[in-house]
Design a protein around this motif. Structure first.
Motif, PDB file in Angstrom:
ATOM      1  N   PHE A  11      21.828  22.268 -25.150  1.00  0.00           N
ATOM      2  CA  PHE A  11      21.224  21.329 -26.129  1.00  0.00           C
ATOM      3  C   PHE A  11      21.460  19.782 -25.565  1.00  0.00           C
ATOM      4  O   PHE A  11      20.921  19.034 -25.927  1.00  0.00           O
ATOM      5  CB  PHE A  11      21.955  21.376 -27.542  1.00  0.00           C
TER       6      PHE A  11
ATOM      7  N   TRP B 260      18.726  17.768 -24.355  1.00  0.00           N
ATOM      8  CA  TRP B 260      17.960  16.963 -25.255  1.00  0.00           C
ATOM      9  C   TRP B 260      18.349  15.625 -25.436  1.00  0.00           C
ATOM     10  O   TRP B 260      17.394  14.715 -25.369  1.00  0.00           O
ATOM     11  CB  TRP B 260      17.998  17.781 -26.696  1.00  0.00           C
TER      12      TRP B 260
ATOM     13  N   ALA C 224      17.996  24.542 -34.594  1.00  0.00           N
ATOM     14  CA  ALA C 224      18.899  24.314 -33.697  1.00  0.00           C
ATOM     15  C   ALA C 224      20.086  24.289 -34.465  1.00  0.00           C
ATOM     16  O   ALA C 224      20.050  23.914 -35.793  1.00  0.00           O
ATOM     17  CB  ALA C 224      18.349  23.088 -32.825  1.00  0.00           C
TER      18      ALA C 224
END
Length: 245
Positions: free
Chosen positions: A173, A176, A195
């Motif tokens: 992640f 991101w 998420a």
């Protein structure tokens, strides 16, 4: 000298005088601005120690917050309070009027030090306090915990995140945060349970997202998921009770 020539000469002299006056005013403004800048530069060395002391105390406070939350979560997990929904209900219910405050603190602590499933606390709220109060207490606790996670990450960076969360999850992640539309992506992730919210809250603290923007996303997007838990759970429990007769 003709009248026309005299008028032209007078206009030129007037224009020259105006230019001189404008130049004088411009120099005066520049001198004033230079003096203000020099004054500010002289004050910087005096303000740096105070700023450094403030930053140090902020970091100490954030470390203390993280340690406190870790202690609460680990203690609750060790004595069985946070191991199941039933044990958490029994513990909070035994506190009487202090139950809501302790519940909010536990929810916030679990956001900052998320080593147990967050759903246990979220589901316990509506069961213990009813759908409306359960929703409100969850909202307050998660908002406070999310704010704390943001500031911890902002002051300590990826080092603290890599110590709390598994490396593969962080690596997945962290990509991101490199995307141009991270703020919008973060808002969607908070709005929809797609998420790990706790990790994303920490990661948001390492980006250029302003705290005001971050807080607005948390406060406005998180309630929708909590509403599903609160009112959906109570509707399901009432349906089961009705079916069982």
């Amino acid at each position: 000298m003709t009248v026309e020539g005299a008028a032209r000469r007078s206009a030129l002299e007037e224009g020259r005088a105006t230019s001189v006056e404008l130049g004088r005013r411009a120099r005066a403004r520049l001198d004033d601005r230079r003096e203000r800048i020099e004054d500010q530069l002289e004050r910087i060395p005096q303000s740096l120690p105070e700023r450094a002391v403030m930053q140090r105390w902020v970091r100490i406070a954030l470390v203390a917050l993280l340690v406190l939350c870790a202690g609460l979560v680990i203690a609750g997990f060790a004595n069985g309070t946070l191991r199941s929904l039933e044990s958490l209900q029994q513990f909070v219910g035994s506190l009487g009027l202090y139950g809501p405050v302790v519940y909010i603190v536990l929810v916030a602590a679990q956001c900052i030090f998320p080593i147990i499933p967050g759903g246990i606390g979220i589901v316990a709220g509506p069961v213990l306090f009813g759908p409306w109060l359960g929703f409100l207490f969850n909202w307050i606790g998660i908002s406070l915990g999310s704010f704390g996670a943001f500031w911890i990450a902002r002051h300590f960076g990826m080092g603290i995140i890599e110590r709390i969360f598994p490396a593969p999850l962080v690596g997945k992640f962290q990509e991101w945060t490199d995307r141009p539309g991270f703020t919008r992506l973060f808002a969607v992730a908070i709005l929809l349970p797609v998420a790990p919210d706790d990790l994303l809250c920490y990661l948001a603290g390492t980006t250029r997202v302003r705290f005001s923007t971050y807080a607005l996303i948390i406060v406005t997007c998180k309630p929708w998921t909590l509403a599903v838990y609160s009112f959906g759970l109570m509707a399901a429990l009432q349906g089961i009770a009705s079916w069982l007769g």
